[in-house]
Design an enzyme around this catalytic site. Structure first.
Site, PDB file in Angstrom:
ATOM      1  N   TYR A 112       0.878  -1.259  -0.138  1.00 55.75           N
ATOM      2  CA  TYR A 112       0.091  -0.160   0.018  1.00 55.75           C
ATOM      3  C   TYR A 112       0.913   1.092   0.225  1.00 55.75           C
ATOM      4  O   TYR A 112       1.915   1.169   0.652  1.00 55.75           O
ATOM      5  CB  TYR A 112      -0.825  -0.045   1.085  1.00 55.75           C
ATOM      6  CG  TYR A 112      -1.708   1.165   1.321  1.00 55.75           C
ATOM      7  CD1 TYR A 112      -2.852   1.166   0.623  1.00 55.75           C
ATOM      8  CD2 TYR A 112      -1.535   2.233   1.977  1.00 55.75           C
ATOM      9  CE1 TYR A 112      -3.940   2.185   0.910  1.00 55.75           C
ATOM     10  CE2 TYR A 112      -2.020   3.550   2.057  1.00 55.75           C
ATOM     11  CZ  TYR A 112      -3.396   3.517   1.296  1.00 55.75           C
ATOM     12  OH  TYR A 112      -4.289   4.581   1.288  1.00 55.75           O
ATOM     13  N   TRP A 114       1.191   5.799  -1.399  1.00 56.64           N
ATOM     14  CA  TRP A 114       0.785   6.702  -2.394  1.00 56.64           C
ATOM     15  C   TRP A 114       1.750   6.863  -3.561  1.00 56.64           C
ATOM     16  O   TRP A 114       1.567   7.359  -4.748  1.00 56.64           O
ATOM     17  CB  TRP A 114       0.736   8.089  -1.938  1.00 56.64           C
ATOM     18  CG  TRP A 114      -0.802   8.356  -1.583  1.00 56.64           C
ATOM     19  CD1 TRP A 114      -1.658   7.742  -0.747  1.00 56.64           C
ATOM     20  CD2 TRP A 114      -1.769   9.435  -1.955  1.00 56.64           C
ATOM     21  NE1 TRP A 114      -2.853   8.148  -0.616  1.00 56.64           N
ATOM     22  CE2 TRP A 114      -3.011   9.171  -1.336  1.00 56.64           C
ATOM     23  CE3 TRP A 114      -1.493  10.620  -2.856  1.00 56.64           C
ATOM     24  CZ2 TRP A 114      -3.991   9.994  -1.335  1.00 56.64           C
ATOM     25  CZ3 TRP A 114      -2.782  11.269  -3.012  1.00 56.64           C
ATOM     26  CH2 TRP A 114      -3.900  11.137  -2.309  1.00 56.64           C
TER      27      TRP A 114
HETATM   28  P1  PGD Z   1       3.661   8.073   1.685  1.00 57.31           P
HETATM   29  O1  PGD Z   1       4.550   8.666   2.839  1.00 57.31           O
HETATM   30  O2  PGD Z   1       3.087   8.621   0.708  1.00 57.31           O
HETATM   31  O3  PGD Z   1       2.645   7.351   2.700  1.00 57.31           O
HETATM   32  O4  PGD Z   1       0.505   6.220   3.553  1.00 57.31           O
HETATM   33  P2  PGD Z   1       1.860   6.092   2.348  1.00 57.31           P
HETATM   34  O5  PGD Z   1       2.459   4.901   2.675  1.00 57.31           O
HETATM   35  O6  PGD Z   1       0.999   6.207   1.016  1.00 57.31           O
HETATM   36  O7  PGD Z   1       4.611   7.027   1.303  1.00 57.31           O
HETATM   37  C1  PGD Z   1       4.924   6.996   0.099  1.00 57.31           C
HETATM   38  C2  PGD Z   1       6.284   6.227  -0.253  1.00 57.31           C
HETATM   39  O8  PGD Z   1       6.433   5.913  -1.588  1.00 57.31           O
HETATM   40  C3  PGD Z   1       7.484   7.003   0.237  1.00 57.31           C
HETATM   41  O9  PGD Z   1       8.420   6.220   1.385  1.00 57.31           O
HETATM   42  C4  PGD Z   1       7.868   7.482  -0.840  1.00 57.31           C
HETATM   43  O10 PGD Z   1       9.466   7.800  -0.672  1.00 57.31           O
HETATM   44  C5  PGD Z   1       7.900   6.233  -1.976  1.00 57.31           C
HETATM   45  N1  PGD Z   1       7.978   6.768  -3.299  1.00 57.31           N
HETATM   46  C6  PGD Z   1       7.480   7.947  -4.027  1.00 57.31           C
HETATM   47  N2  PGD Z   1       7.852   7.890  -5.271  1.00 57.31           N
HETATM   48  C7  PGD Z   1       8.296   6.462  -5.408  1.00 57.31           C
HETATM   49  C8  PGD Z   1       8.671   5.750  -6.710  1.00 57.31           C
HETATM   50  O11 PGD Z   1       8.536   6.440  -7.715  1.00 57.31           O
HETATM   51  N3  PGD Z   1       9.078   4.635  -6.572  1.00 57.31           N
HETATM   52  C9  PGD Z   1       9.075   3.953  -5.449  1.00 57.31           C
HETATM   53  N4  PGD Z   1       9.461   2.823  -5.212  1.00 57.31           N
HETATM   54  N5  PGD Z   1       8.815   4.731  -3.860  1.00 57.31           N
HETATM   55  C10 PGD Z   1       8.446   5.802  -4.206  1.00 57.31           C
HETATM   56  C11 PGD Z   1      -0.495   7.019   3.453  1.00 57.31           C
HETATM   57  C12 PGD Z   1      -1.500   6.639   4.285  1.00 57.31           C
HETATM   58  O12 PGD Z   1      -1.363   7.127   5.743  1.00 57.31           O
HETATM   59  C13 PGD Z   1      -2.883   7.329   4.155  1.00 57.31           C
HETATM   60  S1  PGD Z   1      -3.385   7.759   2.525  1.00 57.31           S
HETATM   61  C14 PGD Z   1      -3.750   7.783   5.035  1.00 57.31           C
HETATM   62  S2  PGD Z   1      -5.107   8.755   4.602  1.00 57.31           S
HETATM   63  C15 PGD Z   1      -3.574   7.558   6.377  1.00 57.31           C
HETATM   64  N6  PGD Z   1      -3.530   8.729   7.390  1.00 57.31           N
HETATM   65  C16 PGD Z   1      -3.399   8.622   8.771  1.00 57.31           C
HETATM   66  C17 PGD Z   1      -3.669   9.473   9.601  1.00 57.31           C
HETATM   67  O13 PGD Z   1      -4.568  10.364   9.489  1.00 57.31           O
HETATM   68  N7  PGD Z   1      -3.429   9.143  10.839  1.00 57.31           N
HETATM   69  C18 PGD Z   1      -2.654   8.266  11.207  1.00 57.31           C
HETATM   70  N8  PGD Z   1      -1.997   8.070  12.539  1.00 57.31           N
HETATM   71  N9  PGD Z   1      -2.042   7.404  10.439  1.00 57.31           N
HETATM   72  C19 PGD Z   1      -2.427   7.578   8.928  1.00 57.31           C
HETATM   73  N10 PGD Z   1      -2.041   6.891   8.219  1.00 57.31           N
HETATM   74  C20 PGD Z   1      -2.263   6.777   6.629  1.00 57.31           C
END
Ligand code: PGD
Length: 770
Positions: A112, A114
């Site tokens: 999972y 983004w």
């Molecule tokens: P990101 O930090 O966006 O979080 O969780 P998600 O895991 O999506 O992680 C994306 C990762 O992808 C990063 O490590 C980034 O470096 C990597 N990445 C970016 N581009 C690339 C690429 O091209 N290739 C590869 N291989 N990697 C890449 C998000 C999730 O967290 C979401 S959607 C929600 S809504 C939740 N919100 C909460 C919340 O409100 N409160 C708490 N306590 N926890 C939450 N967690 C959830």
């Protein structure tokens, strides 16, 4: 003067822009159409060559020496940097071993996250395609951390998630028709700045300002005052976190007891209302859910609750519920009860009225949806049936073979031997990180692609360095934005980083499946190929449909949108029998026989109030709101300039009410420890009355940075609230995540201030010779 010719078009989940690279820093200019660009763009400036970048493939030394299942995975473990031609066969060999010994059902590729905004280089699409094509399938995850509870409840009681959230009430309609908006959870612009795929214009602030100028009254129910921008001139009703359902029930009581509800709409369009009405009036258990009852629970005055209910039926009113409201225990209830309340008001399907779940929660909602399909990478066929709701990942890894409930089914957790993760950061998104660490000690092997050394990358055995979005060509678009963007590479790859697609192509090659995975195309040929379906759809509708080269050179093309017609709800309202909703009864299900039939104790056959099963105590008297950050997307680019500029003494800022701060001797600028029985972290205090008393606000996204301080759990010195949150499903129905609220206490940190090492790489040694 800057040389404009060096700027290339690009986009991110937080907006479209142009960028130019000077070999060290990136200059970023927002899209010219964007009058309210996101300041998060400022995180790119120093990101491309930050020390946190993963520069070479790396393998955990203990895994290299002892092989799979080589013990726990401490985050400060040593990695051996190796050449691509050594690591690719190692990883492919391990995938083959696991598959031949245990089958693809032993591989978790839910993965999972983004990741980046590109339609082709989207890491999740790539990893899913690879595992389907090369292994024949994998254990997947369903739904999201964003909308775990609503994705399950809405289709059961209202309609398809996308159709009732995206093609419903728009900002245009609000500007013209609405008199009042009652927003449970608000509409913070930090959230609507974000839209998967990225938008070229951010319109919410302006739309709210214009609506409020015309006299629209925005009512905010939230523990945080700034869950609306000042342009909305919102009236703030501070509400105890997690108690909004009680407020909605109190409003329903007023409508029922004063006979103000729209009986005609209920009879024509709804199913099962009598069960809710009996519950609201207390017929079965003697507890009437009056405004006074709701006031006791929520802290919102009874008079306010009753007065707002009366106003709602007297004017064109819109009820909204944010994603955050359902990211909590019993999160299905506010989503469902708001629909029921709006049905009683009787305006669902009217322009600017009714119910729009998640309006303003992301930049996707409140706009016209595109009339042509976006380029999309086909992901192949998954031959493995088993899956998990995404937020149950620790349960799965810790309890293979255990049964659990989900959405009316009895499921069994698979036995996972190998985890393949690309494009997400569970140490950001998952709850109860100390438990997650135990869970990630369980698999025999973990493979991760990322561009930076997150805690997830440090938890892997094999780490592949992926390019960042600005290091590759791609196509960007969002389903509700009128432009398709040529995402042109601005910067050469850092170190030996490669595109996820190329890494998977070579992995597929090592497994004898290259041609199946690539279909004989190079990346640039894929871009042309994926673009073609959109071009043909444009042509079919008589729109300008330039060939790929012309699109690429122009940097963007326009996409047509569907009319702003209220979508399925408008047609259903006009003719409920002729255009039924896709629920079992074809109507809006205020009561659901199907859900009642599951006989769950945490989700009944109608919306209901469940008292929180974790509440403030004398040891942990404060409610922590762990919401989305304003300075970055999730944990992405937490080391970026803009994110770092808002830190306090290098740590995430925790907002605390003046009374709560005074009682603990806390002043703005102090470093504080936030703790409960699950864990603890440090944060920088910011004293403000923008949070209600009894509540502290610590946004998510600070990179996990544990140090041992002789306590049971390590201390995260950087301010990651998921060391505190509870790893439990919203209910047996949806099993969504409960990351939004928890309980804790806060105290001034008197110990030595630990250094922040979250953004340093782990110990790396060179294995070039080996
Ligand atoms: P990101 O930090 O966006 O979080 O969780 P998600 O895991 O999506 O992680 C994306 C990762 O992808 C990063 O490590 C980034 O470096 C990597 N990445 C970016 N581009 C690339 C690429 O091209 N290739 C590869 N291989 N990697 C890449 C998000 C999730 O967290 C979401 S959607 C929600 S809504 C939740 N919100 C909460 C919340 O409100 N409160 C708490 N306590 N926890 C939450 N967690 C959830």
């Amino acid at each position: 003067m800057t040389d404009r010719r060096a700027y290339v078009t690009h986009t991110a989940h937080w907006g479209a822009f142009s960028a130019a690279w000077d070999g060290d820093q990136l200059d970023v200019v927002p899209h010219p159409a964007d009058r309210e660009p996101s300041p998060i763009l400022g995180n790119f400036r120093n990101a491309l060559r930050h020390p946190a970048r993963i520069l070479r493939p790396a393998v955990r030394r203990s895994w290299l020496e002892r092989g799979p299942a080589s013990g726990p995975r401490p985050l400060d473990d040593e990695f051996v940097e190796m050449d691509w031609d050594k690591v690719l066969p190692l990883a492919a060999g391990e995938l083959s071993r696991v598959c031949s010994e245990h089958g693809p059902e032993a591989v978790y590729g839910g993965s999972y996250g983004w990741a980046s905004a590109g339609r082709f280089h989207h890491a999740l699409s790539q990893v899913h395609r690879f595992l389907n094509v090369a292994l024949g399938g994998f254990v997947r995850s369903v739904h999201s951390y964003s909308a775990g509870a609503s994705s399950v409840i809405l289709p059961r009681v209202m309609g398809q998630f996308e159709s009732v959230t995206r093609r419903n009430v728009t900002w245009e309609q609000i500007g013209q028709h609405t008199d009042m908006v009652v927003a449970f959870g608000g509409m913070a612009v930090k959230n609507s700045m974000i839209a998967a795929g990225g938008v070229t214009t951010h319109i919410e602030r302006g739309a709210m300002g214009r609506a409020s100028g015309r006299g629209v009254a925005f009512h905010l129910f939230s523990p945080l005052r700034d869950d609306f921008p000042h342009e909305a001139r919102a009236i703030w009703h501070p509400v105890r976190p997690g108690t909004d359902v009680a407020v909605m029930l109190g409003m329903a009581h007023t409508l029922l007891s004063e006979n103000l509800y729209d009986r005609n709409f209920i009879e024509r369009c709804c199913e099962g209302a009598e069960q809710l009405f009996a519950y609201v009036l207390g017929h079965a258990d003697g507890t009437a859910r009056t405004p006074a009852w709701a006031a006791e629970i929520s802290g919102v005055p009874a008079d306010t609750i009753a007065a707002l209910a009366r106003k709602m039926v007297d004017s064109r009113s819109l009820i909204t519920v944010s994603h955050s409201m359902q990211r909590a225990r019993y999160g299905e209830q506010p989503v469902w009860m708001a629909m029921a309340l709006a049905a009683m008001v009787g305006q669902i399907g009217l322009p600017g009225g009714g119910y729009n779940y998640s309006l303003g929660a992301m930049g996707h909602t409140g706009r016209r949806i595109n009339a042509v399909p976006l380029p999309t990478l086909p992901q192949g066929r998954n031959g493995v049936d088993n899956f998990i709701p995404c937020a149950r990942v620790s349960d799965m890894l810790l309890s293979p073979g255990q049964e659990y409930d989900f959405d009316g089914k009895r499921m069994t957790y698979p036995s996972i031997r190998l985890v393949y993760w690309a494009g997400g950061n569970p140490f950001h998104h998952h709850q109860d990180i100390n438990r997650l660490r135990r869970a990630f000690a369980a698999p025999e092997t973990i493979v991760v692609h990322d561009n930076v050394w997150t805690a997830m990358a440090r938890s892997a055995d094999i780490v592949f360095p992926a390019t960042m979005t600005l290091e590759r060509d791609d196509i960007g678009a969002a389903g509700t934005d009128p432009r398709l963007i040529a995402m042109r590479a601005a910067v050469p790859p850092a170190g030996q980083a490669r595109d996820d697609h190329d890494i998977f192509a070579d992995m597929a090659d090592a497994l004898g499946k290259r041609d199946l995975f690539t279909e004989g195309r190079q990346s640039h040929e894929w871009l042309e190929h994926l673009y073609e379906s959109t071009r043909q759809a444009l042509q079919a509708r008589g729109w300008a449909a330039p060939g790929f080269q012309e699109f690429w050179e122009r940097g963007e093309i326009e996409l047509p949108s569907e009319p702003d017609d209220g979508g399925v709800l408008r047609v259903f309202r006009a003719d409920p029998a002729g255009h039924p909703m896709p629920t079992p009864s074809g109507r809006l299900e205020i009561g659901s026989a199907a859900i009642a039939g599951f006989a769950y104790d945490d989700c009944l056959g109608h919306p209901a109030w469940f008292a929180p099963d974790e509440r403030p105590t004398s040891r942990h008297p404060l409610v922590v709101v762990a919401n989305q950050p304003a300075t970055r997307l999730h944990s992405q680019l937490d080391f970026g300039d803009y994110s770092q500029s808002a830190k306090i003494r290098g740590r995430e800022a925790l907002r605390i009410h003046p009374e709560d701060a005074a009682a603990r001797g806390i002043r703005t600028g102090d470093v504080v420890k936030v703790f409960n029985d699950r864990g603890a972290c440090l944060a920088g205090a910011l004293v403000t009355d923008a949070v209600m008393q009894g509540v502290v606000n610590l946004p998510t996204g600070a990179w996990y940075d544990p140090v041992e301080v002789g306590e049971e759990h390590p201390l995260c010195v950087n301010g990651n609230p998921n060391v505190l949150t509870r790893d439990i499903g919203t209910s047996k129905l949806a099993q969504g995540c409960c990351g939004q609220i928890t309980v804790a206490d806060v105290a001034v940190w008197k110990g030595q201030l630990p250094e922040i090492r979250a953004y340093d790489p782990p110990p790396l040694v060179s294995g070039r010779a080996g």
